[in-house]
Design a protein around this motif. Structure first.
Motif, mmCIF file in Angstrom:
data_model
loop_
_atom_site.group_PDB
_atom_site.id
_atom_site.type_symbol
_atom_site.label_atom_id
_atom_site.label_comp_id
_atom_site.label_asym_id
_atom_site.label_seq_id
_atom_site.Cartn_x
_atom_site.Cartn_y
_atom_site.Cartn_z
ATOM 1 N N PRO A 129 0.825 -1.212 0.000
ATOM 2 C CA PRO A 129 0.000 0.000 0.000
ATOM 3 C C PRO A 129 0.859 1.260 0.000
ATOM 4 N N VAL A 130 0.431 2.226 -0.783
ATOM 5 C CA VAL A 130 1.129 3.505 -0.849
ATOM 6 C C VAL A 130 0.675 4.333 0.352
ATOM 7 N N PRO A 131 1.620 4.836 1.143
ATOM 8 C CA PRO A 131 1.211 5.593 2.334
ATOM 9 C C PRO A 131 0.563 6.922 1.961
ATOM 10 N N PRO A 132 -0.348 7.388 2.794
ATOM 11 C CA PRO A 132 -0.947 8.706 2.561
ATOM 12 C C PRO A 132 0.103 9.807 2.645
ATOM 13 N N LEU A 133 -0.235 10.927 2.040
ATOM 14 C CA LEU A 133 0.605 12.120 2.131
ATOM 15 C C LEU A 133 0.048 13.012 3.230
ATOM 16 N N ALA A 134 0.913 13.452 4.122
ATOM 17 C CA ALA A 134 0.500 14.338 5.214
ATOM 18 C C ALA A 134 0.961 15.763 4.915
ATOM 19 N N PHE A 135 0.022 16.684 5.022
ATOM 20 C CA PHE A 135 0.269 18.108 4.845
ATOM 21 C C PHE A 135 0.059 18.739 6.216
ATOM 22 N N ILE A 136 1.129 19.102 6.884
ATOM 23 C CA ILE A 136 1.041 19.602 8.259
ATOM 24 C C ILE A 136 0.702 21.092 8.246
ATOM 25 N N TYR A 137 -0.282 21.453 9.085
ATOM 26 C CA TYR A 137 -0.701 22.860 9.183
ATOM 27 C C TYR A 137 -0.759 23.301 10.638
ATOM 28 N N ASP A 138 -0.406 24.562 10.858
ATOM 29 C CA ASP A 138 -0.581 25.189 12.167
ATOM 30 C C ASP A 138 -0.674 26.698 11.958
ATOM 31 N N ARG A 139 -0.955 27.387 13.039
ATOM 32 C CA ARG A 139 -1.030 28.845 13.011
ATOM 33 C C ARG A 139 -0.578 29.348 14.368
ATOM 34 N N SER A 140 -0.028 30.564 14.373
ATOM 35 C CA SER A 140 0.477 31.121 15.625
ATOM 36 C C SER A 140 0.452 32.644 15.554
ATOM 37 N N THR A 141 -0.027 33.248 16.625
ATOM 38 C CA THR A 141 -0.054 34.709 16.691
ATOM 39 C C THR A 141 1.042 35.259 17.589
ATOM 40 N N THR A 142 1.721 34.399 18.322
ATOM 41 C CA THR A 142 2.733 34.864 19.277
ATOM 42 C C THR A 142 4.108 34.957 18.638
ATOM 43 N N ARG A 143 4.959 35.776 19.238
ATOM 44 C CA ARG A 143 6.323 35.925 18.738
ATOM 45 C C ARG A 143 7.185 34.727 19.107
ATOM 46 N N SER A 144 6.916 34.146 20.252
ATOM 47 C CA SER A 144 7.655 32.963 20.672
ATOM 48 C C SER A 144 7.130 31.752 19.903
ATOM 49 N N HIS A 145 8.018 30.996 19.349
ATOM 50 C CA HIS A 145 7.607 29.836 18.557
ATOM 51 C C HIS A 145 7.872 28.517 19.274
ATOM 52 N N ASN A 146 8.128 28.570 20.588
ATOM 53 C CA ASN A 146 8.416 27.350 21.341
ATOM 54 C C ASN A 146 7.265 26.355 21.274
ATOM 55 N N LEU A 147 6.057 26.817 21.567
ATOM 56 C CA LEU A 147 4.905 25.913 21.524
ATOM 57 C C LEU A 147 4.596 25.467 20.098
ATOM 58 N N LEU A 148 4.735 26.375 19.159
ATOM 59 C CA LEU A 148 4.533 26.035 17.756
ATOM 60 C C LEU A 148 5.488 24.918 17.345
ATOM 61 N N ASP A 149 6.756 25.062 17.699
ATOM 62 C CA ASP A 149 7.745 24.045 17.352
ATOM 63 C C ASP A 149 7.402 22.689 17.966
ATOM 64 N N LEU A 150 6.922 22.693 19.208
ATOM 65 C CA LEU A 150 6.523 21.437 19.855
ATOM 66 C C LEU A 150 5.352 20.783 19.119
ATOM 67 N N ARG A 151 4.374 21.595 18.726
ATOM 68 C CA ARG A 151 3.214 21.045 18.002
ATOM 69 C C ARG A 151 3.639 20.464 16.654
ATOM 70 N N LEU A 152 4.509 21.182 15.956
ATOM 71 C CA LEU A 152 4.965 20.709 14.648
ATOM 72 C C LEU A 152 5.769 19.420 14.777
ATOM 73 N N THR A 153 6.602 19.344 15.797
ATOM 74 C CA THR A 153 7.346 18.107 16.053
ATOM 75 C C THR A 153 6.382 16.964 16.367
ATOM 76 N N GLY A 154 5.345 17.271 17.144
ATOM 77 C CA GLY A 154 4.328 16.261 17.445
ATOM 78 C C GLY A 154 3.652 15.750 16.178
ATOM 79 N N CYS A 155 3.369 16.646 15.243
ATOM 80 C CA CYS A 155 2.755 16.244 13.968
ATOM 81 C C CYS A 155 3.711 15.366 13.169
ATOM 82 N N GLN A 156 4.980 15.751 13.124
ATOM 83 C CA GLN A 156 5.982 14.955 12.414
ATOM 84 C C GLN A 156 6.061 13.537 12.997
ATOM 85 N N ASN A 157 6.104 13.464 14.322
ATOM 86 C CA ASN A 157 6.190 12.161 14.995
ATOM 87 C C ASN A 157 4.935 11.320 14.760
ATOM 88 N N TYR A 158 3.787 11.960 14.796
ATOM 89 C CA TYR A 158 2.523 11.260 14.574
ATOM 90 C C TYR A 158 2.479 10.675 13.164
#
Length: 149
Positions: free
Chosen positions: A25-54
């Motif tokens: 079976p050909v694996p699905p393609l994942a298109f990761i999306y997020d949004r952030s209004t804050t200047r600090s990207h610490n939480l954003l980076d954690l969420r994106l890493t979580g998506c990559q791992n998932y």
């Protein structure tokens, strides 16, 4: 007259190298999306890493990551989300495509806005999933006849 080929005639040796079975079976393609209004990207980076791992855990191939920042993260028109939809649409006829977000709030906190964004994903031929094992795949397929599976 005997029409059966015997193995002494080489027919067996010829077929030994041919492996017939179910296609991988050909694996699905994942298109990761997020949004952030804050200047600090610490939480954003954690969420994106979580998506990559998932995606890796499920064996999905990650196409890329799209993030709307600042005011774009709050507006109904989101440039990066639009780019994601465009990229997804180009692949949907070849493979299963999934818009992967950390949780539903990463699309929008407002339910109506979130539904509109999920509808855009469905219209592009995909479905939306979260890292909490939630997906709109079945609901979209039932309600609109549109889905990625």
């Amino acid at each position: 007259m005997d029409t059966k080929a015997s193995s002494s005639q080489g027919a067996g040796a010829c077929n030994e190298n041919i492996r017939i079975g179910p296609a991988r079976p050909v694996p699905p393609l994942a298109f990761i999306y997020d949004r952030s209004t804050t200047r600090s990207h610490n939480l954003l980076d954690l969420r994106l890493t979580g998506c990559q791992n998932y995606a890796a855990r499920w064996g999905w191939e990650v196409v890329g990551t799209w993030v709307d920042l600042g005011d774009h993260a709050l507006e109904a028109r989101r440039p990066q989300f639009g780019e994601l939809i465009h990229a997804m649409r180009t692949q949907a006829d070849r493979r299963k495509v999934i818009c992967l977000v950390h949780n539903w709030g990463r699309l929008a906190q407002d339910g109506e806005v979130r539904s509109r964004l999920q509808r855009r994903v469905a219209e592009a031929g995909g479905c939306t999933a979260t890292t909490f094992d939630e997906s709109d795949e079945r609901r979209r397929a039932v309600l609109s006849g549109v889905g990625c599976w």
